[in-house]
Design an enzyme around this catalytic site. Structure first.
Site, PDB file in Angstrom:
ATOM      1  CG  PHE A  85      -1.542   1.276   1.601  1.00  0.00           C
ATOM      2  CD1 PHE A  85      -2.210   2.063   0.670  1.00  0.00           C
ATOM      3  CD2 PHE A  85      -1.446   1.742   2.907  1.00  0.00           C
ATOM      4  CE1 PHE A  85      -2.777   3.280   1.032  1.00  0.00           C
ATOM      5  CE2 PHE A  85      -2.004   2.942   3.280  1.00  0.00           C
ATOM      6  CZ  PHE A  85      -2.668   3.723   2.344  1.00  0.00           C
TER       7      PHE A  85
ATOM      8  CG  ASN B 110       9.655 -14.112   2.045  1.00  0.00           C
ATOM      9  OD1 ASN B 110      10.143 -13.490   2.984  1.00  0.00           O
ATOM     10  ND2 ASN B 110       8.531 -14.800   2.154  1.00  0.00           N
TER      11      ASN B 110
ATOM     12  CE1 TYR C 115      -1.987  -5.040  13.516  1.00  0.00           C
ATOM     13  CE2 TYR C 115      -3.008  -5.639  15.601  1.00  0.00           C
ATOM     14  CZ  TYR C 115      -2.753  -4.705  14.607  1.00  0.00           C
ATOM     15  OH  TYR C 115      -3.260  -3.443  14.718  1.00  0.00           O
TER      16      TYR C 115
ATOM     17  CD  GLU D 292      -1.672  -1.008  17.019  1.00  0.00           C
ATOM     18  OE1 GLU D 292      -1.342  -1.842  17.872  1.00  0.00           O
ATOM     19  OE2 GLU D 292      -2.690  -1.105  16.322  1.00  0.00           O
TER      20      GLU D 292
ATOM     21  NE  ARG E 166      -5.218  -4.407  19.759  1.00  0.00           N
ATOM     22  CZ  ARG E 166      -4.451  -3.516  19.140  1.00  0.00           C
ATOM     23  NH1 ARG E 166      -3.211  -3.325  19.530  1.00  0.00           N
ATOM     24  NH2 ARG E 166      -4.938  -2.815  18.136  1.00  0.00           N
TER      25      ARG E 166
ATOM     26  CE1 TYR F  71       2.347  -3.969  12.740  1.00  0.00           C
ATOM     27  CE2 TYR F  71       0.973  -2.464  14.017  1.00  0.00           C
ATOM     28  CZ  TYR F  71       1.760  -2.719  12.908  1.00  0.00           C
ATOM     29  OH  TYR F  71       1.950  -1.741  11.970  1.00  0.00           O
TER      30      TYR F  71
ATOM     31  CE  LYS G 288       5.828  -2.521  12.006  1.00  0.00           C
ATOM     32  NZ  LYS G 288       6.707  -2.296  10.835  1.00  0.00           N
TER      33      LYS G 288
ATOM     34  CD1 TRP H 109      -0.605   7.687   7.849  1.00  0.00           C
ATOM     35  CD2 TRP H 109       0.923   6.949   6.405  1.00  0.00           C
ATOM     36  NE1 TRP H 109       0.547   8.382   8.090  1.00  0.00           N
ATOM     37  CE2 TRP H 109       1.506   7.956   7.219  1.00  0.00           C
ATOM     38  CE3 TRP H 109       1.705   6.349   5.419  1.00  0.00           C
ATOM     39  CZ2 TRP H 109       2.833   8.356   7.069  1.00  0.00           C
ATOM     40  CZ3 TRP H 109       3.028   6.749   5.285  1.00  0.00           C
ATOM     41  CH2 TRP H 109       3.576   7.744   6.088  1.00  0.00           C
TER      42      TRP H 109
END
Length: 240
Positions: free
Chosen positions: A21, A69, A98, A134, A175, A178, A182, A208
């Site tokens: 995206f 990959n 996630y 997040e 959840r 993720y 990060k 976004w």
């Protein structure tokens, strides 16, 4: 031209996750508004096919697609070496994923990113790494009773990057895999910069949305709609 009216010096950019995206839109911008060359790395190229096929376009020859990959491809280091700058966009970042695929999420957002950071550091290549909002976690306000007057105090709900405490959910709340993955890769990048001189920039997108966004029908939102919180909210308002 740059902001001072000087010609922009062309560079080569290794973009990991170029077919996604954000990556597809960034590739478009780079092709149409800069003289830079892009080594586009991804498993899929459906969203950037329009940039790759026609030989008559002004940027013909400035974008090369490499289907790989990053988990297990020996070409990765060589492509990073060929570039002046690496942008890492590769990630599992869809809430429906996630929540149900925590292992894949942790590997995608932390384990698989480790070689990227390592190769950039060892080869003195600048890294632009896309993280997430997040990593800020929850605010203190989320733990206050709903009738507490403190809920109106900005000190309890305004996030400040270098001041607010990091509050995440418990281990069994998948959840948060993720956000934690990060944040950990951010800490590793920062440590590489502090100890080994890695030059880096970390970007933390806040919801976004736009064309070509990943969507899982019936999971991320209405089956005819678009994903994520803001987009789903907008879709509900449009159809109600």
């Amino acid at each position: 031209m740059d902001l001072d009216g000087r010609p922009i010096k062309p560079i080569t950019i290794c973009m990991i996750g170029a077919g996604g995206f954000i990556g597809s839109h960034l590739c478009e911008k780079l092709m149409s508004e800069t003289p830079h060359k892009v080594l586009a790395l991804d498993v899929y190229n459906d969203k950037i096919k329009h940039l790759l096929e026609p030989d008559s376009l002004p940027w013909a020859g400035r974008i090369q697609f490499h289907r790989l990959n990053i988990k297990h491809d020996s070409r990765l280091e060589g492509l990073i070496k060929m570039a002046d700058l690496t942008i890492n966009l590769a990630a599992i970042c869809t809430p429906a994923d996630y929540n149900t695929r925590p292992l894949d999420t942790i590997y995608s957002n932390f384990i698989d990113a480790l070689p990227v950071v390592k190769y950039c550091s060892e080869n003195n290549k600048r890294l632009i790494h896309f993280s997430t909002c997040e990593v800020y976690g929850k605010t203190i306000q989320s733990f206050l009773p709903k009738d507490s007057p403190l809920r109106q105090d900005p000190a309890y709900y305004v996030l400040k990057e270098d001041v607010s405490p990091c509050i995440f959910g418990s281990i069994e709340k998948q959840r948060w895999s993720y956000a934690c993955a990060k944040q950990l890769i951010e800490r590793l990048i920062y440590a590489e910069g502090a100890e080994n001189g890695l030059e880096f920039t970390i970007v933390r997108p806040f919801n976004w949305i736009g064309p070509r966004m990943d969507f899982i029908p019936g999971i991320d939102g209405p089956s005819e709609g678009v994903p994520r919180v803001l987009a789903c909210f907008s879709n509900v308002c449009r159809t109600s």
